[in-house]
Structures are given as C-alpha cells and as structure tokens.
Design a protein around this motif. Structure first.
Motif, PDB file in Angstrom:
ATOM      1  N   GLY A  39      -6.231  60.615   4.162  1.00 55.86           N
ATOM      2  CA  GLY A  39      -6.635  60.634   5.670  1.00 55.86           C
ATOM      3  C   GLY A  39      -8.217  59.875   5.606  1.00 55.86           C
ATOM      4  N   PHE A  40      -8.422  59.467   6.740  1.00 56.99           N
ATOM      5  CA  PHE A  40      -9.724  58.794   7.093  1.00 56.99           C
ATOM      6  C   PHE A  40     -10.565  59.282   8.091  1.00 56.99           C
ATOM      7  CE2 PHE A  40      -6.927  56.579   9.637  1.00 56.99           C
ATOM      8  CZ  PHE A  40      -7.614  56.295  10.756  1.00 56.99           C
ATOM      9  N   GLN A  41     -11.874  59.019   8.237  1.00 55.41           N
ATOM     10  CA  GLN A  41     -12.771  59.528   9.465  1.00 55.41           C
ATOM     11  C   GLN A  41     -13.755  58.331   9.554  1.00 55.41           C
ATOM     12  OE1 GLN A  41     -11.825  62.218  11.051  1.00 55.41           O
ATOM     13  NE2 GLN A  41     -11.142  63.734   9.635  1.00 55.41           N
ATOM     14  N   VAL A  42     -13.708  57.787  10.771  1.00 57.38           N
ATOM     15  CA  VAL A  42     -14.672  56.719  11.119  1.00 57.38           C
ATOM     16  C   VAL A  42     -15.499  57.340  12.277  1.00 57.38           C
ATOM     17  CG1 VAL A  42     -14.982  54.320  11.707  1.00 57.38           C
ATOM     18  CG2 VAL A  42     -13.073  54.962  10.169  1.00 57.38           C
ATOM     19  N   ILE A  43     -16.913  57.194  11.853  1.00 63.43           N
ATOM     20  CA  ILE A  43     -17.835  57.600  12.732  1.00 63.43           C
ATOM     21  C   ILE A  43     -18.360  56.373  14.045  1.00 63.43           C
ATOM     22  CG2 ILE A  43     -19.932  58.680  13.355  1.00 63.43           C
ATOM     23  CD1 ILE A  43     -18.099  60.401  11.740  1.00 63.43           C
ATOM     24  N   LEU A  44     -17.668  56.589  15.029  1.00 62.28           N
ATOM     25  CA  LEU A  44     -17.893  55.496  16.215  1.00 62.28           C
ATOM     26  C   LEU A  44     -19.248  55.473  16.843  1.00 62.28           C
ATOM     27  CD1 LEU A  44     -14.223  55.120  17.505  1.00 62.28           C
ATOM     28  CD2 LEU A  44     -15.312  53.853  15.653  1.00 62.28           C
ATOM     29  N   GLY A  46     -22.789  58.429  17.457  1.00 61.64           N
ATOM     30  CA  GLY A  46     -23.348  59.655  16.953  1.00 61.64           C
ATOM     31  C   GLY A  46     -23.414  60.062  15.693  1.00 61.64           C
ATOM     32  N   SER A  47     -23.456  61.104  15.069  1.00 60.97           N
ATOM     33  CA  SER A  47     -23.367  61.481  13.974  1.00 60.97           C
ATOM     34  C   SER A  47     -22.987  62.858  13.623  1.00 60.97           C
ATOM     35  CB  SER A  47     -25.131  61.553  13.195  1.00 60.97           C
ATOM     36  OG  SER A  47     -25.945  62.452  13.953  1.00 60.97           O
ATOM     37  N   CYS A  48     -22.746  63.038  12.334  1.00 62.04           N
ATOM     38  CA  CYS A  48     -22.050  64.372  11.988  1.00 62.04           C
ATOM     39  C   CYS A  48     -22.166  64.674  10.457  1.00 62.04           C
ATOM     40  CB  CYS A  48     -20.459  64.583  12.355  1.00 62.04           C
ATOM     41  SG  CYS A  48     -19.531  63.355  11.469  1.00 62.04           S
ATOM     42  N   TRP A  49     -21.768  65.862   9.800  1.00 66.19           N
ATOM     43  CA  TRP A  49     -21.687  66.044   8.509  1.00 66.19           C
ATOM     44  C   TRP A  49     -20.193  66.345   8.300  1.00 66.19           C
ATOM     45  CZ3 TRP A  49     -25.947  66.868   5.470  1.00 66.19           C
ATOM     46  CH2 TRP A  49     -27.153  67.038   5.976  1.00 66.19           C
ATOM     47  N   LEU A  50     -20.116  65.662   6.944  1.00 68.83           N
ATOM     48  CA  LEU A  50     -18.630  65.948   6.373  1.00 68.83           C
ATOM     49  C   LEU A  50     -18.938  66.933   5.342  1.00 68.83           C
ATOM     50  CD1 LEU A  50     -15.733  64.858   5.371  1.00 68.83           C
ATOM     51  CD2 LEU A  50     -16.938  63.744   3.802  1.00 68.83           C
ATOM     52  N   LEU A  51     -18.030  67.940   5.232  1.00 66.08           N
ATOM     53  CA  LEU A  51     -18.280  69.216   4.514  1.00 66.08           C
ATOM     54  C   LEU A  51     -17.084  69.348   3.491  1.00 66.08           C
ATOM     55  CD1 LEU A  51     -19.461  71.653   7.234  1.00 66.08           C
ATOM     56  CD2 LEU A  51     -21.137  70.149   5.549  1.00 66.08           C
ATOM     57  N   PRO A  52     -16.950  68.434   2.469  1.00 67.88           N
ATOM     58  CA  PRO A  52     -15.844  68.707   1.652  1.00 67.88           C
ATOM     59  C   PRO A  52     -15.870  70.027   1.056  1.00 67.88           C
ATOM     60  CG  PRO A  52     -17.129  66.810   1.176  1.00 67.88           C
ATOM     61  CD  PRO A  52     -18.173  67.830   2.003  1.00 67.88           C
ATOM     62  N   SER A  53     -14.448  70.309   0.650  1.00 72.37           N
ATOM     63  CA  SER A  53     -14.041  71.566  -0.036  1.00 72.37           C
ATOM     64  C   SER A  53     -14.640  71.848  -1.329  1.00 72.37           C
ATOM     65  CB  SER A  53     -12.480  71.896   0.129  1.00 72.37           C
ATOM     66  OG  SER A  53     -11.729  70.887  -0.662  1.00 72.37           O
ATOM     67  N   ASP A  54     -14.827  70.712  -2.146  1.00 76.20           N
ATOM     68  CA  ASP A  54     -15.372  70.883  -3.437  1.00 76.20           C
ATOM     69  C   ASP A  54     -16.347  69.920  -3.751  1.00 76.20           C
ATOM     70  OD1 ASP A  54     -13.875  68.306  -2.887  1.00 76.20           O
ATOM     71  OD2 ASP A  54     -12.600  68.454  -4.665  1.00 76.20           O
ATOM     72  N   ALA A  55     -17.364  69.356  -2.747  1.00 79.05           N
ATOM     73  CA  ALA A  55     -18.525  68.600  -3.154  1.00 79.05           C
ATOM     74  C   ALA A  55     -19.553  68.886  -2.201  1.00 79.05           C
ATOM     75  CB  ALA A  55     -18.042  67.247  -2.869  1.00 79.05           C
ATOM     76  N   GLU A  56     -20.693  68.434  -2.482  1.00 74.73           N
ATOM     77  CA  GLU A  56     -21.893  68.673  -1.431  1.00 74.73           C
ATOM     78  C   GLU A  56     -21.634  68.105  -0.173  1.00 74.73           C
ATOM     79  OE1 GLU A  56     -24.529  70.522  -2.193  1.00 74.73           O
ATOM     80  OE2 GLU A  56     -23.383  71.334  -3.813  1.00 74.73           O
ATOM     81  N   PRO A  57     -22.274  68.657   1.018  1.00 68.67           N
ATOM     82  CA  PRO A  57     -22.168  67.933   2.378  1.00 68.67           C
ATOM     83  C   PRO A  57     -22.711  66.381   2.354  1.00 68.67           C
ATOM     84  CG  PRO A  57     -23.118  70.305   2.463  1.00 68.67           C
ATOM     85  CD  PRO A  57     -23.081  69.686   0.890  1.00 68.67           C
ATOM     86  N   VAL A  58     -22.286  65.795   3.182  1.00 70.86           N
ATOM     87  CA  VAL A  58     -22.514  64.451   3.278  1.00 70.86           C
ATOM     88  C   VAL A  58     -22.878  64.211   4.724  1.00 70.86           C
ATOM     89  CG1 VAL A  58     -21.819  62.073   2.727  1.00 70.86           C
ATOM     90  CG2 VAL A  58     -21.175  63.613   1.325  1.00 70.86           C
ATOM     91  N   GLN A  59     -24.062  63.815   5.010  1.00 62.31           N
ATOM     92  CA  GLN A  59     -24.447  63.078   6.576  1.00 62.31           C
ATOM     93  C   GLN A  59     -23.888  61.911   6.643  1.00 62.31           C
ATOM     94  OE1 GLN A  59     -28.678  63.496   7.461  1.00 62.31           O
ATOM     95  NE2 GLN A  59     -27.992  63.726   9.591  1.00 62.31           N
ATOM     96  N   LEU A  60     -23.118  61.719   7.931  1.00 60.73           N
ATOM     97  CA  LEU A  60     -22.639  60.548   8.456  1.00 60.73           C
ATOM     98  C   LEU A  60     -23.298  59.945   9.770  1.00 60.73           C
ATOM     99  CD1 LEU A  60     -18.791  61.625   7.809  1.00 60.73           C
ATOM    100  CD2 LEU A  60     -20.165  60.498   6.383  1.00 60.73           C
ATOM    101  N   GLY A  61     -23.335  58.783   9.728  1.00 59.29           N
ATOM    102  CA  GLY A  61     -23.645  58.124  10.744  1.00 59.29           C
ATOM    103  C   GLY A  61     -22.784  56.990  11.543  1.00 59.29           C
ATOM    104  N   LYS A  62     -23.324  56.378  12.625  1.00 65.32           N
ATOM    105  CA  LYS A  62     -22.312  55.580  13.240  1.00 65.32           C
ATOM    106  C   LYS A  62     -21.973  54.311  12.425  1.00 65.32           C
ATOM    107  CE  LYS A  62     -22.505  52.323  17.200  1.00 65.32           C
ATOM    108  NZ  LYS A  62     -22.851  51.802  18.310  1.00 65.32           N
ATOM    109  N   GLY A  63     -20.692  54.368  12.157  1.00 68.30           N
ATOM    110  CA  GLY A  63     -20.083  53.059  11.391  1.00 68.30           C
ATOM    111  C   GLY A  63     -19.606  53.475   9.913  1.00 68.30           C
ATOM    112  N   ASP A  64     -20.110  54.707   9.797  1.00 67.72           N
ATOM    113  CA  ASP A  64     -19.575  55.278   8.314  1.00 67.72           C
ATOM    114  C   ASP A  64     -18.099  55.339   8.076  1.00 67.72           C
ATOM    115  OD1 ASP A  64     -22.290  55.162   7.725  1.00 67.72           O
ATOM    116  OD2 ASP A  64     -22.370  57.368   6.796  1.00 67.72           O
ATOM    117  N   VAL A  65     -17.396  55.005   7.004  1.00 69.02           N
ATOM    118  CA  VAL A  65     -15.903  55.139   6.720  1.00 69.02           C
ATOM    119  C   VAL A  65     -16.060  56.354   5.553  1.00 69.02           C
ATOM    120  CG1 VAL A  65     -13.947  54.194   6.234  1.00 69.02           C
ATOM    121  CG2 VAL A  65     -15.559  52.938   7.738  1.00 69.02           C
ATOM    122  N   VAL A  66     -15.015  57.181   5.760  1.00 68.86           N
ATOM    123  CA  VAL A  66     -14.776  58.202   4.861  1.00 68.86           C
ATOM    124  C   VAL A  66     -13.073  57.988   4.674  1.00 68.86           C
ATOM    125  CG1 VAL A  66     -14.655  60.706   4.198  1.00 68.86           C
ATOM    126  CG2 VAL A  66     -16.816  59.744   5.455  1.00 68.86           C
TER     127      VAL A  66
END
Length: 311
Positions: A39-44, A46-66
């Motif tokens: 799977g993938f997530q791309v922030i087009l 605004g901003s948000c937080w990625l909360l993985p099930s097995d890792a520390e939270p990651v803050q995401l901003g515009k243009g970030d790709v996960v």
C-alpha cells in the motif's frame, strides 16, 4: 525487460486500487493489515500523522510518500491523540479501494483543517514474490523534495488529477500510473541506500555495477545459454570472483538465480498466454520440452500442463 520492470510485472496481480480522499479534522482512519499486498499514502494537501502498528508515529507533510510493501496495518490521523474510526477495509482489505477507486471522496469531520491523501494498494501474489521485494523494510518514507524526485512528483500529480476529475480514458490511465508510481518509489529507495563494502542483499546488489550488469543480462534474455563464465564476462570480472560476489549479494549462485527466474518466467507465460509448451520451453532456455517439464515440476511441484489448467 530490465530487472525492476520484471519484478513489478511478475509480482503484481489484478488491478491496483486507489482513492483520492479529503479528510477534515478531527479524523483518524485505521487501515487493517492485508497480507499479500502493498500500500501507499501520498499527502497532497495539509498534514497528518502516520501511526504504524509496530513503529513510532511519523509526521507527514505535503508531498510526503509512504510505501508499505508488506501490507502492514497502520493508521492515518490529524493528530496522534485523535480517536480512530472503525477500519474502512473489509476482511480482504480491499473494500476501501473498491469503494473509492477512480473517485474523489470528501469525508468531513467537524469542518477543521483539511488533509487530502492519495491512497492505494497493489495486490501481490505471495507464491511468486521476487526476493527483491521480500528484503524491503515494512515502511518506506520518502519525504517531499520536488527537486530531488521530479519524476515521482509528476506521476503523483497525474494520478491525483485522474482520480479527482475522471475523464475518457481514466480507467486505462490509472493502473498505468499506479505501476509507474510503484516503479519510481522502488527506484528511489534502492538508489538511496548507502554503499558499504560489507553490505549484502538486493539493495547492495543493485548498487554494485558488476552484479547489476549480470542481473540485467539474465532478465534481458533469460533463454540465452548462460554460463557462469559468460555472466562473469557481462560483469567484467573473472569467473571465480564474480561467482563469489554474486552469491554473497544475492544469496544464491548465478545459475541458481537464472533457473529460478526462468521457471518464474515460464509460470507467468503459462498463466497469461496460450503459447504451446515447446514455445514456453524455448523462452525459458530449454531446447527439450521434456527437460523443461522436469525442471518446472522440480521448481513448482507440478507439471506445466497441470499448472496451466489450475491457473
């Protein structure tokens, strides 16, 4: 085909799914684990937080790709403290993308700041996953950098435009753009891996010119009568040093990988074409249909004809 193109063509199955979603704060969306997918997530916006099930939270901003190559469960939210809604995916993990495919969806909260996300999933076939993908980490984060990855940004912009405003040809454009996005993500990640003398694995192999040259030769023409000496010549090394180097980085000897790839190619042809067995045997590098059938059964546990009927 080159190595990376072959990896995607062989591993991905079915139609990739995608969605263009606008969330308004407060919001939190859980994505359940989906084994056999990526799977993938791309922030087009605004901003948000990625909360993985097995890792520390990651803050995401515009243009970030996960990118989550193994279908790991995760959550997106406007804040780590926001309550998370019930998963939008069903047991197979695909309901979210089926519902939003080629569409633009507005999921309003309380009218707070908006975050626009381009999300998607690729269905993979675990039985033929290339070892290159198995070595990837559970989470790949590519921070926004339009100057460093202009081709990735262009693919994201084109895909977002097709999903937000479907037009004639969108159904054909979206899967092609999703495959392009996947290729760019993998290309960028592998080229970013630091080169060290003691490195092993596919990331190191793809940054090693001699081994990469041999891999490209195999994928360019798997039916050629390759020997270790001929592959060593492609790599620009003598036979023994090349064989040691290839086995150290790839995890198997050159001819072992060649056989595995030939059988993987043959299985794909059996599933996707009506070519006679003698033609598939030739494309897999076998002049004898009997020898091909014996090698195929040893690898896949069944005869080529039976495999074709079952798949």
């Amino acid at each position: 085909m080159d190595l990376l193109s072959d990896v995607v063509a062989v591993t991905r199955t079915g139609r990739p799914r995608s969605a263009h979603v606008r969330w308004h704060a407060p919001w939190g969306q859980q994505f359940t684990p989906v084994p056999g997918s990526a799977g993938f997530q791309v922030i087009l916006e605004g901003s948000c937080w990625l909360l993985p099930s097995d890792a520390e939270p990651v803050q995401l901003g515009k243009g970030d790709v996960v990118f989550l190559p193994h279908g790991n469960g995760h959550t997106l939210a406007d804040s780590p403290e926001t309550p998370v809604t019930t998963p939008a995916c069903g047991p197979d993990g695909h309901d979210l993308y089926d519902a939003y495919a080629s569409d633009s969806v507005d999921r309003s909260g309380d009218g707070g700041p908006a975050t626009v996300v381009l999300c998607g999933a690729y269905q993979l076939n675990p039985s033929r996953t290339h070892p290159l993908l198995l070595t990837l980490p559970g989470l790949i984060h590519l921070p926004a950098d339009s100057h460093q990855h202009p081709e990735l940004r262009s693919a994201v912009a084109l895909l977002a435009a097709e999903l937000e405003n479907p037009r004639l040809g969108t159904d054909a454009a979206v899967p092609a753009l999703l495959d392009t996005l996947l290729l760019y993500i993998l290309r960028i990640w592998f080229t970013q891996q630091p080169a060290r003398e003691d490195s092993t694995g596919w990331a190191a192999a793809l940054n090693d010119p001699p081994v990469t040259a041999a891999l490209h030769a195999i994928h360019r023409d798997p039916a050629a009568p390759w020997t270790v000496a001929k592959l060593a010549a492609e790599a620009g090394l003598s036979r023994a040093p090349f064989a040691r180097r290839f086995a150290m980085l790839i995890g198997q000897p050159p001819l072992g990988y060649l056989t595995w790839w030939r059988m993987t190619t043959a299985a794909r042809l059996l599933r996707t074409s009506d070519a006679p067995l003698r033609s598939i045997a030739a494309q897999a590098g076998y002049t004898s249909e009997f020898a091909f059938a014996h090698a195929f059964k040893r690898t896949h546990g069944t005869a080529p004809g039976v495999y074709r009927r079952k798949n």
